[in-house]
Design a protein around this motif. Structure first.
Motif, PDB file in Angstrom:
ATOM      1  N   THR A   1      24.296  -3.374  13.449  1.00 44.68           N
ATOM      2  CA  THR A   1      23.718  -3.782  14.598  1.00 44.68           C
ATOM      3  C   THR A   1      21.954  -3.549  14.725  1.00 44.68           C
ATOM      4  N   ARG A   2      21.361  -2.873  13.696  1.00 45.25           N
ATOM      5  CA  ARG A   2      20.077  -2.532  13.787  1.00 45.25           C
ATOM      6  C   ARG A   2      19.321  -3.168  12.412  1.00 45.25           C
ATOM      7  N   GLY A   3      18.099  -3.679  12.486  1.00 45.43           N
ATOM      8  CA  GLY A   3      17.340  -3.953  11.650  1.00 45.43           C
ATOM      9  C   GLY A   3      17.281  -5.098  11.074  1.00 45.43           C
ATOM     10  N   LEU A   4      15.874  -5.766  10.894  1.00 51.66           N
ATOM     11  CA  LEU A   4      16.041  -7.028  10.255  1.00 51.66           C
ATOM     12  C   LEU A   4      15.326  -6.909   8.805  1.00 51.66           C
ATOM     13  N   PRO A   5      15.598  -7.706   7.960  1.00 48.97           N
ATOM     14  CA  PRO A   5      15.250  -7.596   6.488  1.00 48.97           C
ATOM     15  C   PRO A   5      13.698  -7.947   6.446  1.00 48.97           C
ATOM     16  N   ILE A   6      12.871  -7.212   5.917  1.00 48.92           N
ATOM     17  CA  ILE A   6      11.406  -7.445   5.773  1.00 48.92           C
ATOM     18  C   ILE A   6      11.334  -8.553   4.588  1.00 48.92           C
ATOM     19  N   GLY A   7      10.524  -9.468   4.703  1.00 46.98           N
ATOM     20  CA  GLY A   7      10.400 -10.441   3.729  1.00 46.98           C
ATOM     21  C   GLY A   7      10.778 -11.671   4.022  1.00 46.98           C
ATOM     22  N   ASN A   8      11.385 -12.326   5.130  1.00 49.96           N
ATOM     23  CA  ASN A   8      11.840 -13.373   5.589  1.00 49.96           C
ATOM     24  C   ASN A   8      11.120 -14.157   6.759  1.00 49.96           C
TER      25      ASN A   8
ATOM     26  N   ASP B   1       1.894   2.568  17.346  1.00 51.97           N
ATOM     27  CA  ASP B   1       2.529   2.119  16.234  1.00 51.97           C
ATOM     28  C   ASP B   1       4.131   2.309  16.507  1.00 51.97           C
ATOM     29  N   LEU B   2       5.024   1.412  16.416  1.00 53.16           N
ATOM     30  CA  LEU B   2       6.336   1.518  16.858  1.00 53.16           C
ATOM     31  C   LEU B   2       7.144   2.388  15.469  1.00 53.16           C
ATOM     32  N   ALA B   3       8.108   3.207  15.604  1.00 54.70           N
ATOM     33  CA  ALA B   3       8.548   3.936  14.532  1.00 54.70           C
ATOM     34  C   ALA B   3       9.577   3.113  13.992  1.00 54.70           C
ATOM     35  N   ASN B   4       9.553   3.005  12.597  1.00 54.74           N
ATOM     36  CA  ASN B   4      10.501   2.360  11.810  1.00 54.74           C
ATOM     37  C   ASN B   4      10.720   1.117  12.534  1.00 54.74           C
ATOM     38  N   PHE B   5       9.589   0.227  12.738  1.00 54.60           N
ATOM     39  CA  PHE B   5       9.949  -0.887  13.472  1.00 54.60           C
ATOM     40  C   PHE B   5      11.140  -1.864  12.909  1.00 54.60           C
ATOM     41  N   PHE B   6      10.919  -2.511  11.696  1.00 58.77           N
ATOM     42  CA  PHE B   6      11.832  -3.676  11.410  1.00 58.77           C
ATOM     43  C   PHE B   6      13.231  -3.255  11.102  1.00 58.77           C
ATOM     44  N   VAL B   7      13.306  -1.916  10.600  1.00 58.77           N
ATOM     45  CA  VAL B   7      14.682  -1.421  10.471  1.00 58.77           C
ATOM     46  C   VAL B   7      15.518  -1.012  11.729  1.00 58.77           C
ATOM     47  N   ALA B   8      14.667  -0.647  12.467  1.00 56.16           N
ATOM     48  CA  ALA B   8      15.307  -0.342  13.950  1.00 56.16           C
ATOM     49  C   ALA B   8      15.536  -1.156  14.978  1.00 56.16           C
TER      50      ALA B   8
ATOM     51  N   PRO C   1       0.934  -1.262  -0.004  1.00 55.37           N
ATOM     52  CA  PRO C   1      -0.039  -0.121  -0.090  1.00 55.37           C
ATOM     53  C   PRO C   1       0.804   1.323  -0.077  1.00 55.37           C
ATOM     54  N   LYS C   2       2.037   1.152   0.090  1.00 65.13           N
ATOM     55  CA  LYS C   2       3.036   2.266   0.160  1.00 65.13           C
ATOM     56  C   LYS C   2       4.240   1.735   0.002  1.00 65.13           C
ATOM     57  N   PRO C   3       5.324   2.647  -0.670  1.00 61.01           N
ATOM     58  CA  PRO C   3       6.592   1.975  -1.118  1.00 61.01           C
ATOM     59  C   PRO C   3       7.328   1.338   0.098  1.00 61.01           C
ATOM     60  N   ARG C   4       7.885   0.241   0.032  1.00 60.59           N
ATOM     61  CA  ARG C   4       8.829  -0.305   1.122  1.00 60.59           C
ATOM     62  C   ARG C   4       9.883  -1.479   0.371  1.00 60.59           C
ATOM     63  N   GLU C   5      10.978  -1.387   1.258  1.00 58.60           N
ATOM     64  CA  GLU C   5      12.006  -2.118   0.857  1.00 58.60           C
ATOM     65  C   GLU C   5      11.951  -3.451   1.207  1.00 58.60           C
ATOM     66  N   VAL C   6      11.967  -4.612   0.606  1.00 58.79           N
ATOM     67  CA  VAL C   6      11.695  -6.077   0.963  1.00 58.79           C
ATOM     68  C   VAL C   6      13.251  -6.715   0.322  1.00 58.79           C
ATOM     69  N   TRP C   7      13.619  -7.502   1.475  1.00 56.54           N
ATOM     70  CA  TRP C   7      14.722  -8.440   1.279  1.00 56.54           C
ATOM     71  C   TRP C   7      14.417  -9.884   1.183  1.00 56.54           C
TER      72      TRP C   7
ATOM     73  N   LYS D   1      13.423   4.413   6.210  1.00 57.29           N
ATOM     74  CA  LYS D   1      12.680   3.129   6.190  1.00 57.29           C
ATOM     75  C   LYS D   1      13.794   2.063   5.372  1.00 57.29           C
ATOM     76  N   ARG D   2      14.952   2.844   4.995  1.00 61.32           N
ATOM     77  CA  ARG D   2      15.831   1.656   4.313  1.00 61.32           C
ATOM     78  C   ARG D   2      16.835   0.951   5.387  1.00 61.32           C
ATOM     79  N   LEU D   3      16.968  -0.144   4.958  1.00 58.70           N
ATOM     80  CA  LEU D   3      17.797  -1.109   5.922  1.00 58.70           C
ATOM     81  C   LEU D   3      19.166  -0.533   5.504  1.00 58.70           C
ATOM     82  N   ALA D   4      19.589   0.067   4.379  1.00 58.20           N
ATOM     83  CA  ALA D   4      21.083   0.505   4.112  1.00 58.20           C
ATOM     84  C   ALA D   4      21.452   1.810   5.003  1.00 58.20           C
ATOM     85  N   ASN D   5      20.408   2.406   5.315  1.00 59.16           N
ATOM     86  CA  ASN D   5      20.805   3.576   6.284  1.00 59.16           C
ATOM     87  C   ASN D   5      20.712   3.409   7.681  1.00 59.16           C
ATOM     88  N   HIS D   6      20.824   2.183   8.292  1.00 56.56           N
ATOM     89  CA  HIS D   6      21.027   1.731   9.641  1.00 56.56           C
ATOM     90  C   HIS D   6      22.250   1.119   9.923  1.00 56.56           C
ATOM     91  N   PRO D   7      22.677   1.079  11.052  1.00 57.96           N
ATOM     92  CA  PRO D   7      23.985   0.464  11.309  1.00 57.96           C
ATOM     93  C   PRO D   7      23.776  -1.183  11.298  1.00 57.96           C
TER      94      PRO D   7
END
Length: 372
Positions: free
Chosen positions: A207-214, A141-148, A69-75, A199-205
């Motif tokens: 130690t942070r973030g899980l790839p959306i899609g697994n 709602d948690l902010a930037n949940f998966f990537v944070a 429903p909105k642009p998001r990055e999937v791995w 919202k992009r995984l590439a912009n987080h360290p």
């Protein structure tokens, strides 16, 4: 990579085969799945040997952007890695599920969006004594949940519950793998610009973030937020609470109590999970106005699908290629049918389907393939 000490790798080849069959249910026609199936027995044996001798390492991921429903990055992990995710999930998830509260939803067998919507409706009827007294709701709602998500916090949670050393090492291999070090970009590169930078995984360290899609990410997310569930239920003693992924709702007759609960949660999340709420999506208002949750809007004596979702369904069916109408329309009929007051919405979808030359049954619950 797993440790070379593999004496405690106690999984069987049958468990690995079951993980493969679980994995292929929805991924069988993908290129990596077809390549794996081409030499299935050999590939499973090689994967088993790598897991047992400690030489297994995750492979190349695929990164792409979805716009609805909105642009998001999937791995998306490689198929053989997804088999490993299922192997871990099948072994360790049941023990975690046994301790989850009944109001934790998503990525749990039998607890999808329909379960969440109906459970919320039951809670509302209980809190309001069947809509007889006024009650308020707090939606967060948690902010930037998966990537944070903080992997160090999550690792501690996994280590506290997974007692078998080899299975913990496998969980660590999956958890700390950084897909950004080896991936292929699929689709138009300019689509990445549509995804907000935060919202992009590439912009987080790392130690942070899980790839959306697994599958592993969905399971790990529930483990991570179980601490919040237990805190709300047992420390705040909230009688009426439900969570679906990172969206959660509390019900109470006192808005002052809910405000105090919000303040407590705002202290708990950064202190314990290194997470934060999204203030723009925090809602406190009377239940009588309706609660928008998991695609449904619950109002007194009426539960319907979110208006935006209905419009998207009708517009999509009206515009997609003819050979996609059958599958898409039946999927939307199933979604709309989850709401008790969905006749008008299903009728609107049926009109769009009929205009595309397909037939629809009398109850507006499914369409049929167009005659050749």
């Amino acid at each position: 990579m797993l440790s070379a000490d593999h004496s405690d790798a106690d999984f069987t080849f049958e468990e690995l085969a079951i993980a493969y069959f679980d994995c292929r249910k929805s991924k069988r026609n993908t290129p990596s799945a077809l390549a794996f199936e081409l030499n299935l027995e050999r590939n499973l044996i090689e994967l088993r040997d790598e897991l047992r001798d400690g030489s297994y390492t995750p492979g190349t991921s695929v990164c792409f952007v979805v716009t609805r429903p909105k642009p998001r990055e999937v791995w998306a992990a490689d198929f053989r890695d997804r088999v490993v995710h299922h192997l871990l999930y099948n072994r360790v998830a049941p023990s975690f599920y046994a301790s989850f509260i009944a109001d934790t939803c998503a990525c749990i067998p039998g607890r999808g969006t329909l379960y969440a919507a109906r459970r919320l409706e039951a809670k509302i009827r209980s809190a309001t004594e069947n809509w007889a007294k006024p009650v308020w709701y707090l939606k967060c709602d948690l902010a930037n949940f998966f990537v944070a998500i903080d992997k160090t916090v999550l690792h501690g949670q996994l280590a506290a519950r997974i007692t078998e050393p080899w299975w913990l090492r496998l969980a660590e291999t999956i958890l700390f793998h950084d897909p950004r070090t080896d991936y292929q970009l699929r689709g138009a590169p300019e689509l990445l610009a549509l995804v907000p930078p935060h919202k992009r995984l590439a912009n987080h360290p790392a130690t942070r973030g899980l790839p959306i899609g697994n599958l592993s990410s969905q399971f790990f997310a529930n483990v991570y937020l179980d601490a919040l569930d237990q805190h709300v239920k047992h420390k705040l003693r909230a009688r009426h609470y439900i969570r679906y992924v990172d969206d959660f709702i509390l019900l109470h007759e006192s808005p002052q109590w809910l405000n105090a609960a919000l303040a407590d949660i705002n202290d708990f999340l950064p202190g314990q999970l290194h997470a934060n709420l999204n203030p723009t999506k925090t809602i406190l208002q009377p239940l009588a106005r309706g609660v928008d949750f998991v695609g449904h809007v619950v109002k007194p004596w009426n539960t319907r699908t979110r208006r935006r979702t209905v419009r998207q369904a009708v517009n999509r069916v009206a515009r997609i290629d003819t050979d996609e109408v059958f599958a898409s329309a039946n999927s939307y009929f199933g979604l709309l049918g989850q709401s008790k007051s969905s006749h008008a919405d299903r009728a609107a979808l049926a009109r769009a389907v009929l205009r595309r030359g397909h037939c629809v049954n009398q109850s507006f619950t499914k369409t049929y393939r167009k005659a050749a």
